[in-house]
Design an enzyme around this catalytic site. Structure first.
Site, PDB file in Angstrom:
ATOM      1  N   LEU D  58      53.837  62.849  76.782  1.00 59.54           N
ATOM      2  CA  LEU D  58      54.171  62.764  75.389  1.00 59.54           C
ATOM      3  C   LEU D  58      53.891  64.147  74.647  1.00 59.54           C
ATOM      4  O   LEU D  58      52.805  64.315  73.840  1.00 59.54           O
ATOM      5  CB  LEU D  58      53.456  61.778  74.335  1.00 59.54           C
ATOM      6  N   SER D  59      54.666  65.247  74.722  1.00 60.13           N
ATOM      7  CA  SER D  59      54.338  66.511  74.324  1.00 60.13           C
ATOM      8  C   SER D  59      55.500  67.383  74.361  1.00 60.13           C
ATOM      9  O   SER D  59      56.018  67.873  75.459  1.00 60.13           O
ATOM     10  CB  SER D  59      53.131  67.153  75.190  1.00 60.13           C
ATOM     11  N   GLU D  60      55.942  67.388  73.166  1.00 62.24           N
ATOM     12  CA  GLU D  60      57.328  67.940  73.120  1.00 62.24           C
ATOM     13  C   GLU D  60      57.028  69.546  73.210  1.00 62.24           C
ATOM     14  O   GLU D  60      57.777  70.108  73.943  1.00 62.24           O
ATOM     15  CB  GLU D  60      57.851  68.159  71.583  1.00 62.24           C
ATOM     16  N   GLN D  82      63.097  62.860  71.608  1.00 67.93           N
ATOM     17  CA  GLN D  82      63.446  61.623  71.239  1.00 67.93           C
ATOM     18  C   GLN D  82      63.979  61.455  70.067  1.00 67.93           C
ATOM     19  O   GLN D  82      64.984  60.709  69.691  1.00 67.93           O
ATOM     20  CB  GLN D  82      62.247  60.671  71.358  1.00 67.93           C
ATOM     21  N   PHE D  83      63.451  62.112  68.902  1.00 68.91           N
ATOM     22  CA  PHE D  83      64.014  62.124  67.709  1.00 68.91           C
ATOM     23  C   PHE D  83      63.797  63.517  67.166  1.00 68.91           C
ATOM     24  O   PHE D  83      62.791  64.109  67.418  1.00 68.91           O
ATOM     25  CB  PHE D  83      63.364  61.194  66.692  1.00 68.91           C
ATOM     26  N   ASP D  85      63.107  64.558  64.300  1.00 73.09           N
ATOM     27  CA  ASP D  85      61.982  64.561  63.711  1.00 73.09           C
ATOM     28  C   ASP D  85      60.733  64.998  64.565  1.00 73.09           C
ATOM     29  O   ASP D  85      59.743  65.366  63.908  1.00 73.09           O
ATOM     30  CB  ASP D  85      61.689  63.367  62.750  1.00 73.09           C
ATOM     31  N   ILE D  87      60.561  67.180  66.969  1.00 68.85           N
ATOM     32  CA  ILE D  87      60.697  68.480  67.633  1.00 68.85           C
ATOM     33  C   ILE D  87      59.931  69.589  67.383  1.00 68.85           C
ATOM     34  O   ILE D  87      59.741  70.464  67.901  1.00 68.85           O
ATOM     35  CB  ILE D  87      62.212  68.982  67.537  1.00 68.85           C
ATOM     36  N   PHE D  88      59.055  69.413  66.186  1.00 70.97           N
ATOM     37  CA  PHE D  88      58.510  70.249  65.576  1.00 70.97           C
ATOM     38  C   PHE D  88      57.124  70.670  66.338  1.00 70.97           C
ATOM     39  O   PHE D  88      56.879  71.916  66.261  1.00 70.97           O
ATOM     40  CB  PHE D  88      58.051  69.773  63.938  1.00 70.97           C
ATOM     41  N   HIS D 129      62.467  59.375  61.201  1.00 76.05           N
ATOM     42  CA  HIS D 129      63.356  58.886  62.310  1.00 76.05           C
ATOM     43  C   HIS D 129      64.798  59.227  61.673  1.00 76.05           C
ATOM     44  O   HIS D 129      65.738  58.512  62.115  1.00 76.05           O
ATOM     45  CB  HIS D 129      63.423  57.448  62.703  1.00 76.05           C
TER      46      HIS D 129
HETATM   47  C1  LIG Z   1      55.439  63.622  68.477  1.00 73.75           C
HETATM   48  C2  LIG Z   1      56.130  62.359  68.510  1.00 73.75           C
HETATM   49  N1  LIG Z   1      56.680  62.372  69.849  1.00 73.75           N
HETATM   50  C3  LIG Z   1      57.515  60.939  70.011  1.00 73.75           C
HETATM   51  C4  LIG Z   1      57.637  60.146  69.254  1.00 73.75           C
HETATM   52  C5  LIG Z   1      58.014  58.730  69.598  1.00 73.75           C
HETATM   53  N2  LIG Z   1      57.143  57.738  70.029  1.00 73.75           N
HETATM   54  C6  LIG Z   1      56.737  56.907  69.211  1.00 73.75           C
HETATM   55  S1  LIG Z   1      55.352  55.796  69.893  1.00 73.75           S
HETATM   56  C7  LIG Z   1      55.259  56.704  71.190  1.00 73.75           C
HETATM   57  C8  LIG Z   1      54.501  56.392  72.401  1.00 73.75           C
HETATM   58  C9  LIG Z   1      53.084  56.400  71.771  1.00 73.75           C
HETATM   59  O1  LIG Z   1      52.412  55.815  72.954  1.00 73.75           O
HETATM   60  P1  LIG Z   1      50.700  55.724  72.670  1.00 73.75           P
HETATM   61  O2  LIG Z   1      50.142  56.987  72.191  1.00 73.75           O
HETATM   62  O3  LIG Z   1      50.407  55.405  74.146  1.00 73.75           O
HETATM   63  O4  LIG Z   1      50.667  54.465  71.511  1.00 73.75           O
HETATM   64  P2  LIG Z   1      51.144  52.959  71.927  1.00 73.75           P
HETATM   65  O5  LIG Z   1      52.497  52.915  71.166  1.00 73.75           O
HETATM   66  O6  LIG Z   1      51.033  52.623  73.140  1.00 73.75           O
HETATM   67  O7  LIG Z   1      49.969  52.254  70.960  1.00 73.75           O
HETATM   68  C10 LIG Z   1      56.478  57.529  71.080  1.00 73.75           C
HETATM   69  C11 LIG Z   1      56.735  58.608  72.322  1.00 73.75           C
HETATM   70  C12 LIG Z   1      56.520  60.131  68.041  1.00 73.75           C
HETATM   71  N3  LIG Z   1      56.315  59.113  67.223  1.00 73.75           N
HETATM   72  N4  LIG Z   1      55.983  61.465  67.956  1.00 73.75           N
END
Ligand SMILES: Cc1ncc(C[n+]2csc(CCOP(=O)(O)OP(=O)(O)O)c2C)c(N)n1
Ligand SMILES: Cc1ncc(C[n+]2csc(CCOP(=O)(O)OP(=O)(O)O)c2C)c(N)n1
Ligand SMILES: [Mg+2]
Ligand SMILES: [Mg+2]
Lengths: 372, 324, 372, 324
Positions: D58-60, D82-83, D85, D87-88, D129
């Site tokens: 989870l790292s843009e 993913q969105f 929003d 991308i920043f 979003h």
């Molecule tokens: C910077 C960013 N990238 C992508 C997303 C989309 N997104 C929303 S929740 C999520 C997963 C989060 O996982 P985790 O940190 O394990 O928390 P959990 O939902 O399991 O409680 C993602 C990828 C986001 N909200 N923010």
């Protein structure tokens, strides 16, 4: 886990207990000459800046063992994602000083066409030394991506990402090590801990007990070595390279060293570096440390030493003269290489600029001093 | 009143703010003992102590993220980003967080803070020490964007920004840091945000500009005057929220407009000025609305003097606009 | 260094060997009721979404011990920088379900004035629960900054930053832990490792042996606890809070737990979560585990249990009804709170919008399904 | 030809690219087994294996940073954010690195890559979003920015973007993902970048738009036609580099211009369109150049239908412009 005290190999008397460098005299002297050449290049650049011939340079003194030791353990087919302070890496691998000087002068022969500041090199031959970027940390995940390409194609090469102690605080460091860990990418992370990020000492950078230990957070082995001991650096990089080429993944190497000068030619380190620290590290000059081995093993004597130094100086001086005599880039270079093909709007802007020069003459040459 | 450089005026403004308000904190990379790479924070650590003016790790994301938290919780952070070119790791914090916190919390949480950062060319800094990124930020509701062009305004606008209840990006024209001096009152004062300044009166052509381009415009205006063209030079000072009424008035008065900035043209700040006029005052406009800007390329090093708009280019645009 | 196996306290038979909870029956039941209320809130929200009354919710089941255990160890004067999944924290501290429901419906009474999606709460009273942001990781360094404010003023409070396993990959995690380490800031980092980031399992997130160990990289103690054991979580947070209040700095706590549902109401976890995993964790229900203690110690019996469940359901149902019956926010709310004062250009846009509605009627109510 | 949704067309374009070129890689958060949160990458992992289509941490910043390195070294990364929003955190990598690599290395290194990301409103996604951030990127020389509005163009523009030698930001109008179907050729084809499409001919007023606003403009145009106003609707398709000649021609043909986008007005993309016309075709313009845009506020949730430009607002602007 990373050992807590830096590994060193070379003893004060020039012995290397338990370590067999396995290098020929020629190879040993290639390492030595590269270190000397690096220092000469640094010297001359600082003088050029002081005399107003170039705008800026980055002192390199004290870090030659880290850079050359590392470069010597890698192959020309590996890719280097270096820091602006890594003069020793291209020089070891045969980049001509004049090619680097062209960048210092930002002239028409500069591979970056005078677009970047000095010390922002870019080479594709004899090694892939990826165009250096100023923002700290951005190139570390790029090295991981390039390494993944080697991995996908089943190639035996690896990427080196080189950065400072300050660089470990960047987002790029975090994402790079994390991705490399998950991907088991063939990449070596070389953290050059030279004590400072401009004026900020490591204690203001992180509370971790070392930089090497940061590998733990990513499932990556961390190694801490004496960065002024060329063999210690070389050995660590060799081992990391073997791991990487065997598909075992990345390694983080912390080289503990010291920046024996300002951050850049614009910086006055006496404002913030305690004198005693400078003195301590002056006694640990990496070239002197390495000479103790070479003298002891008979690869070097005073005459040859003087000769190598003189040759290095002469090469760098000649390079500086040639680069200084080369024209600045042409006006066209502002408008090319933004895209592969020049789009219409940029073409139009270029034509207007040429037209204005034709009608009203060129812009006045700029002054401006660089502060950092 | 003292005669100060723009840099000294900023240093003075920070000092006054630190004196006036114990919740003010100054921090960033090298802002402590070294006093900042440009010396904008010189002596502040020794005068106010390490708790009030200090160095941070090399992480713009951390600097701005932490500043937002401080601001929420009663401090008044004045964070420095060493070069505007290095603000992008903090882009998410600025655009997604600082700018939107008040809105998304219905005013329960706010982030009154100042981000100071030097922008623009003139120091042979190449691609990454020369950029003018104002347009990236001015598209962000919730943010204020301020650019001074004189020592007097630098201090007054900075103090107003520090007192402001909303997050302010304070862009300092590094080319002017030491190149001009001006009278600066001692003690605290502020210059209102969102009010432009007419830097020169003139009835033939209006030039809109800000920051380091103001002196360039003034010189071009002098040269134009020699040729009988009277140029009104408008120094916008606050780019967001913009003094739109002031801009429209100034445009209407001459009907001929030149817009000037260092940043690339495409989607640059000048586009908004032009569009504003084309939307609300086109009936008054008698010539194409010209933009004199940096080129739509990255910022080059050796040839930076060709990239940066200079009097030559501005005068040419003034003449063309006037002759249309 | 972080212990490698999660610390747990509650045994299958409801004993807690070596641990004295020191809590009154009332306190124990407050924790319990909060967990039950959290589950009821979650349940009702999912039903509201399924029946099209609200657009979106975030399943919370299985994580109640982590959230309530943590909240119960903190004071109402501490600040919470929560994740969207942290229903249990405000509920434990006395935020009324209807206030949360107002957000789920995005109505005129919502503290965020219907501007945010559901599950993006913001409260200042009875606790500071900082307006939840969607971008992952951004709020972690903010918690450090807010903690620094407490530190500067010599106040005894701390900040809690709560995030998921996925959140550890973000830039915010890295800069936050690094700054907190250097500043010794009074902050607790609560990593809720619930096995997945949407569909991505922890193995695709990081190669580190745990999340707790990531503290090493920042000189911060890391603790790993069983997140389904409310006492284990409570104890870890208590200890971290004591450290923080004593000026000893931050702690990273990993709570190992599991998301017993989809990432959100838009997600179908059967696409990617192995059945056996779901079954394993179903046997480790945090409410059941805690009940074993309460039954054993005589604080709870079947009748009281049924009563608590019924009360929780009734409160949530009533809250949902009230929130559903509340009007949507007025058109004005689009234009306020961008700045403290409404600038002229926004005022003009607002007036034009009101005028258009007057002349041509309002915009058609939008549809649109949320995908994640 | 198959009748596909825009989402299916994108999935099909990715599939074709993966088939044609073994160096193409597709990755991002949840793009693997789950097939993406919108299912744009559905089945690609099962068809091409985990080495070609996979999940990332989870790292843009890491996603785009790694993509740049891959692109330098011979791969063709197609990264999903993913969105838009979110991308920043990668803004620095995009703006400072991908966009400037060719320039700063004198062409020695390049970053041919595609960043796909859904943008815009219509799903009740609130502040984070729903955003339309195109203007943030269009101010960046070295980047290309593409926005399709039909299934046919979505696939063709995507395949052209993947084949392009420069980095391309490919913005997908999420509101249109499933709301319209269109004929899409099977197999590989491309739609030229930097050429606009005239979506509807008309001699009275020209509406410039892109992405999800194209159907809105077309509906408004139909309504205008009923009132006797013939509207030309221009779908820009590529925002950077823009087909400037095409824009100027379309503006000159009617002399009356309305610009339409979802993003906030101030310093939005519409400003550049307006400024371009005001600089190069003002003599042809007979009415104020109108912008119909999102408001200069963050994106609200419950009231998103009031925030997003709709036919009502567009038609009103067309009528005003026509009547001027
Ligand atoms: C910077 C960013 N990238 C992508 C997303 C989309 N997104 C929303 S929740 C999520 C997963 C989060 O996982 P985790 O940190 O394990 O928390 P959990 O939902 O399991 O409680 C993602 C990828 C986001 N909200 N923010
Ligand atoms: C993102 C970013 N922030 C700030 C800077 C300004 N800057 C240039 S070099 C430097 C210090 C780097 O320190 P370190 O990583 O230790 O490398 P060293 O110079 O010691 O080799 C800083 C802060 C930058 N180049 N990039
Ligand atoms: Mg350093
Ligand atoms: Mg998770």
């Amino acid at each position: 886990m990373a050992s807590r005290t830096p590994v060193s190999i070379i003893e004060p008397d020039g012995t290397t207990p338990g370590y067999d460098h396995g290098l020929s005299s020629g190879e040993l002297l290639r390492i030595y000459s590269s270190m000397v050449l690096t220092r000469a290049f640094d010297d001359v650049c600082i003088k050029l800046q002081r005399s107003g011939r170039i705008g800026f340079s980055i002192p390199n003194k004290g870090i030659e063992a880290t850079q050359v030791g590392c470069a010597s353990a890698l192959s020309p087919d590996d890719w280097f994602f270096p820091s602006y302070r890594d003069f020793g890496m291209p020089l070891y691998h045969g980049v001509e000083p004049v090619e680097m000087m062209n960048n210092m002068f930002g002239n028409a022969q500069d591979s970056a066409r005078g677009r970047q500041m000095p010390v922002h090199f870019s080479f594709v031959d004899p090694i892939r030394l990826v165009s250096i970027s100023s923002p700290i940390g951005t190139q570390i995940p790029q090295a991981v991506g390039a390494a993944r390409a080697f991995q996908m194609r089943g190639e035996d090469h690896l990427c080196l990402a080189s950065f400072g102690d300050g660089g470990t605080s960047s987002s790029g460091f975090h994402s790079a090590l994390n991705f490399a860990g998950v991907w088991k990418a063939p990449v070596i992370f070389l953290c050059q801990n030279n004590g400072y990020a401009i004026s900020c000492p490591t204690s203001s950078q992180t509370a971790s007990e070392s930089f090497g230990i940061k590998g733990e957070a990513y499932g990556i082995p961390g190694v801490i070595v004496d960065g002024n001991d060329v063999f210690a650096v070389r050995q660590a990089v060799e081992q990391a390279a073997t791991r990487a080429r065997a598909g075992l993944g990345p390694t983080l190497i912390e080289c503990v060293t010291f920046r024996m000068g300002g951050h850049s030619t614009s910086d006055d380190p006496s404002r913030y570096v305690p004198k005693e620290l400078m003195e301590y590290w002056a006694g640990r000059d990496p070239i002197m440390i390495y000479e103790s081995v070479l003298f002891r093993e008979g690869h070097l004597d005073e005459a040859r030493k003087t000769q190598i130094a003189a040759e290095a100086e002469a090469r760098v001086d000649a390079a500086a003269k040639q680069a200084a005599a080369t024209d600045p880039p042409s006006l066209e270079t502002i408008f090319s290489d933004v895209y592969e093909d020049i789009p219409q709007h940029i073409r139009t802007q270029g034509e207007a600029a040429f037209d204005l020069v034709a009608r009203k003459g060129g812009a006045a040459g700029g002054g401006g001093e660089f502060p950092l | 009143m003292a005669l100060l450089t723009l840099l000294q005026a900023i240093n003075d403004g920070l000092r006054n703010a630190l004196q006036d308000d114990p919740s003010v904190l100054v921090f960033g990379q090298d802002v402590g003992p070294k006093g900042g790479v440009f010396l904008a924070t010189e002596n502040l650590t020794s005068e106010f102590g390490e708790a009030r003016c200090f160095d941070t790790p090399l992480s713009e994301d951390g600097i701005i993220g932490a500043a937002i938290g401080m601001a929420m919780n009663g401090l008044k952070p004045v964070a420095e980003i060493q070069f505007q070119d290095f603000i992008f790791p903090a882009f998410d914090q600025i655009v997604s967080e600082a700018a939107k916190l008040r809105y998304r919390s219905g005013g329960q949480y706010t982030a009154p803070m100042v981000i100071r950062t030097p922008y623009g060319g003139g120091i042979r800094g190449g691609l990454y020490h020369s950029q003018s990124g104002e347009a990236y930020f001015c598209h962000t509701p919730g943010l204020k964007v301020v650019v001074p062009s004189t020592p007097h305004d630098a201090k007054g606008l900075l103090m107003a920004s520090i007192a402001d209840p909303d997050p302010v990006l304070f862009l300092e024209p590094k080319a002017l840091y030491r190149s001009l001096k001006g009278e600066v009152p001692s003690g605290s004062y502020s210059v209102d945000l969102s009010t432009l300044r007419t830097a020169r009166e003139g009835g033939d052509v209006t030039v809109f500009c800000y920051g380091a381009m103001v002196p360039v415009a003034l010189k071009a205006a002098d040269q134009a005057a020699e040729k009988g063209i009277e140029v009104c030079v408008v120094d916008l000072r606050t780019l967001l929220p913009l003094d739109e009424e002031g801009v429209l008035d100034a445009a209407k008065r001459t009907g001929r407009v030149v817009i000037l900035h260092e940043a690339p043209r495409f989607c640059g700040y000048g586009a908004e000025l032009s569009a504003l006029i084309a939307e609300n005052a086109i009936e008054y406009i008698e010539a194409p609305i010209k933009r004199v800007t940096g080129f739509d390329t990255p910022f080059p090093n050796t040839l930076e003097h060709h990239y940066l708009p200079d009097e030559r280019r501005v005068l040419d645009a003034i003449e063309t606009t006037h002759a249309f």
